[in-house]
Design an enzyme around this catalytic site. Structure first.
Site, PDB file in Angstrom:
ATOM      1  CB  THR A 274      36.152  84.727  15.796  1.00 50.32           C
ATOM      2  OG1 THR A 274      36.919  83.583  16.163  1.00 50.32           O
ATOM      3  CG2 THR A 274      36.758  85.966  16.424  1.00 50.32           C
TER       4      THR A 274
ATOM      5  CB  CYS B 256      19.087  90.141  -2.875  1.00 55.12           C
ATOM      6  SG  CYS B 256      19.651  90.854  -1.332  1.00 55.12           S
TER       7      CYS B 256
END
Lengths: 378, 378
Positions: free
Chosen positions: B235, B323
């Site tokens: 979705t 990160c």
């Protein structure tokens, strides 16, 4: 407007939205940065993790945030298969899993993974004995959904979990159509991995999670950072994760009262609908069902035409799984349940939500009945 | 508070947030549903796609929305390799790519994919002749970032693109540290695939995109639905996508004025910093650089200590790629540029953003200079 498509998506609750807002433009640091401003974002992510863990009766370190249910299902299936290649290459699933389970398995099949799809009964519930017989020496994964995504039937998860545990096989359960709505305590269910999607229980779209029991072997799908303990790289969607946490907290706190309301809505809707269209077939298990679902087949109409006619009146339902609705494919779920082609064509899903009133549930049934009778020339 | 960590994440602009808000609780339908209410969500996604395409000078049907830069990079690398297995198994990258390029390649290497890492000059720019020599008959992919994620140097993308095109090899460019900040018209750059991350240009976290030129072969990473033309199931994150679209529109419209401001801020910051710490080494290319970046090495201090000391004063910078910051690994980028271990340890990234004033840029330099002098006992 009368929205009855809550299984496709739910609105974000005001309390959920309110908690998300500061993380867009006030506490916007990257949670992985080392300064104190980033700490606030990192703490918010960890608090959300606690809340999601609490919904499942799990520990926070067993929760991996993802971008939604589809990613979480792909991570579970591909991640377990990749991590266990040396042990075997056979996977057992029910015949009525969502496409985000089936399609990754189709890809893996091209690389030599073998998949056994176990049949279901007329309510869409997996045949446990058949599942047990499907297990082989080289079976490394069993995946069975908690609630079916089309008809809402709850699967016999505890029974499947016992079999999986006995054989030492990893058991993944797709909880996208159940989590945050029906009780899903992972210890009680006995699952090793469980998928959640926030927008299915009044949280935001674009965020989901995977429960991964300690000691379960899984390789990441998105690599390149140590976020989510290395299971999922990428800057955390902080507002989304915060929203999922709040939605989980509310779902846990209000679960009983919400379920009671949904059951009442469902009963009233179905009773009224059967008065309107007495020959309608109510699909899914009569009691073991997520009460958001009222999946109905009517011979002699096209589900999609009913959807369109109701839509023109401002009433919104669906005729099948939204993930494939636009592909206009026939439902493999209903086929596996043994429905005739005519009943499959004439199927529609009315899905109920906590903002709906009983009057609206009745109105929904009356308006749908009227459209269906007209379409059938009655 | 003085935030100078804009390359780790940016705040969502008020106009961007405003456009996103209705999609949480007013226009909350699943865009894949077939009714008219879903049409509004679907149209919003398609308008955002147009806007992102416009930023790149591409067509809307060449844009695939993802959950962010990391997913988009993983999709590009794994997707191209999987789709071209029959043609070859060799990949060429620069030695200074982000972990979301390097780690997927490490995984693929375990399945027999061979990777050549091409060295860089002292500014971190890939050696184009070396890259050309690295190409083999079985090379299926070249991946070189647009701007380096640590020092900001802009890579010679057009030159690499010409080589790739001549040889008929797919060329992916990681634009996470450039898109929305410096001009990135895909036709001009000559890339086949280009990665974007919304939260790097004042859009929300949790959404990114991949430009995929017509005819480029790619297999999906997240499967199970026909969203994003089958390249990415799940979705759609409607509010996130709408936010990315608005951020792209603003970035395109204001690019020149923003760049001018950033260049001014950078010049002023560096001039002031060099007065404070004359022996500091400014890393990255002197002119071919994303002007958000002021990456500096100072012998005799620990970058992380400077970050912590400044943080205690409410000044937020970073000492490396967020990160991996928490993994405390030495930077492979700075090592490839030939920096000494001492200068690598003493490196820090001040990153500038459009909400910053020139006075703040000067203050940043003064405060950092003071901390550094104190730490060095000067």
């Amino acid at each position: 407007m009368l929205y009855a498509d809550y299984t496709s998506s739910t609105p974000v609750l005001p309390e959920v939205k309110r908690e998300m807002l500061p993380y867009f433009d006030e506490l916007y640091a990257n949670p992985s940065s080392l300064h104190d401003f980033a700490l606030k974002a990192r703490r918010a992510v960890e608090e959300a993790r606690e809340r999601v863990a609490n919904l499942l009766g799990a520990s926070a370190e067993e929760i991996i945030f993802t971008s939604g249910g589809a990613e979480a299902n792909n991570l579970a299936i591909k991640g377990v298969v990749q991590a266990n290649k040396a042990r075997g290459r056979h996977v057992v699933v029910s015949a009525v899993e969502h496409y985000s389970i089936m399609h990754p398995l189709q890809s893996l099949a091209r690389e030599g993974v073998q998949v056994t799809r176990v049949g279901v009964d007329e309510h869409g519930r997996v045949r446990v004995e058949e599942l047990e017989q499907a297990i082989r020496e080289d079976t490394i994964l069993i995946s069975v959904q908690h609630a079916n995504h089309e008809v809402g039937s709850l699967q016999p998860i505890k029974e499947v979990a016992e079999i999986a545990e006995e054989r030492g096989i990893t058991f993944h359960c797709d909880g996208v159509s159940s989590a945050g709505v029906v009780p899903a305590k992972v210890e009680e269910l006995g699952v090793d991995i469980y998928t959640l999607s926030a927008h299915r229980f009044y949280g935001p779209k674009g965020v989901g999670a995977l429960y991964l029991a300690r000691g379960t072997r899984l390789l990441p799908l998105i690599e390149g950072g140590i976020q989510e303990r290395g299971y999922r790289a990428g800057t955390e969607n902080v507002p989304g994760i915060v929203g999922m946490g709040k939605a989980a907290e509310l779902a846990e706190k209000e679960m009983e009262s919400r379920l009671e309301k949904l059951r009442r809505l469902r009963q009233r809707f179905i009773a009224e609908f059967l008065e309107e269209v007495p020959e309608a077939k109510i699909n899914g298990h009569p009691s073991e069902v997520n009460p958001m679902y009222a999946h109905i087949s009517v011979a002699g109409v096209e589900g999609e035409t009913v959807v369109a006619e109701l839509s023109a009146k401002g009433i919104y339902i669906t005729s099948g799984s939204p993930c494939m609705a636009r592909a206009a494919k026939a439902s493999h779920v209903l086929a596996a349940m043994g429905l005739s082609a005519e009943l499959i064509r004439g199927s529609m899903l009315f899905s109920l939500g906590i903002p709906m009133s009983e009057e609206e549930a009745e109105k929904l049934a009356r308006e749908a009945g009227e459209v269906i009778r007209r379409l059938r020339g009655g």
